[in-house]
Scaffold this motif. Structure first.
Motif, short mmCIF file in Angstrom:
data_model
loop_
_atom_site.label_atom_id
_atom_site.label_comp_id
_atom_site.label_asym_id
_atom_site.label_seq_id
_atom_site.Cartn_x
_atom_site.Cartn_y
_atom_site.Cartn_z
N HIS A 28 0.82 -1.21 0.00
CA HIS A 28 0.00 0.00 0.00
C HIS A 28 0.85 1.26 0.00
N THR A 45 2.00 1.90 -3.39
CA THR A 45 0.89 2.48 -4.16
C THR A 45 0.73 3.96 -3.83
N ASP A 89 3.55 5.82 -5.59
CA ASP A 89 3.29 5.88 -7.03
C ASP A 89 2.16 6.86 -7.34
N SER A 90 1.14 6.86 -6.49
CA SER A 90 0.00 7.77 -6.71
C SER A 90 0.42 9.22 -6.52
#
Length: 213
Positions: free
Chosen positions: A196, A199, A202-203
């Protein structure tokens, strides 16, 4: 008193992210350490700081978390103390830290001092009190914002947040089975906390690319 910062990530990073802590844990809590590590690995320079009440706890002075409105001036002072950055500055934090940042974001954005707002587990309402919303200022927010929220966060789940009428400037990245620390139950979701946080990083990278290309 000048703000004391904890820096991570490359000093020559194009983007600096300033993060404040949540109400009950310091800037170097396990959750903030892990999140910062993921953001630094993605190439961001991360500057962490503490509000005065939390810094006082390090010398044994136990103070309860103040109302968010009362520490807005401390967040503005931290931006002042950080000084000019070589590239875009994003402000935010975990839970209360992100909430306080969101309360000053529009003024700082309009002044050209920040490029965006990053909230890690936004406290949309106190646990168990879904009608006691902390969203009024988010309805007309003009500063670009990214909120990373676990679908199991007791401070605001997906179905609730969908009804709030948040500003179109706010993007919400939902993390499957994540709690208020964005931690999932791997046996249930198939994801680890590290998954997570990757993520999240990356987001944030993709979002920053859109708001400050």
């Amino acid at each position: 008193m000048a703000t004391s910062f904890l820096f991570d990530g490359p000093e020559d990073a194009r983007v600096t992210i300033m993060l404040a802590h949540g109400a009950g844990a310091p800037m170097d809590s396990a959750s903030m350490n892990a999140t910062t590590k993921a953001l630094a690995a993605a190439g961001f320079r991360v500057a962490r700081f503490e509000f005065a009440y939390m810094a006082a706890r390090r010398s044994g002075v136990r103070k309860p978390p103040p109302k968010a409105e009362t520490v807005m001036v401390e967040y503005v002072a931290a931006i002042d103390d950080l000084g000019p950055t070589d590239g875009p500055l994003v402000i935010g934090g975990k839970s209360m830290g992100g909430r306080v940042a969101s309360m000053i974001a529009d003024a700082e954005f309009e002044a050209g001092r920040i490029a965006g707002l990053l909230c890690l587990g936004y406290p949309f309402h106190p646990p168990g009190r879904p009608t006691q919303l902390r969203t009024k200022h988010l309805i007309g927010l003009k500063c670009p914002a990214l909120i990373c929220q676990g679908t199991r966060d007791e401070f605001g789940v997906r179905d609730e947040v969908a009804t709030y009428g948040l500003s179109p400037k706010i993007e919400v990245k939902w993390l499957d089975d994540g709690d208020h620390d964005l931690k999932p139950r791997k046996a249930i979701s198939g994801f680890s906390t590290a998954d997570h946080l990757k993520t999240v990083a990356d987001s944030v990278t993709a979002w920053v690319g859109r708001i400050a290309p």
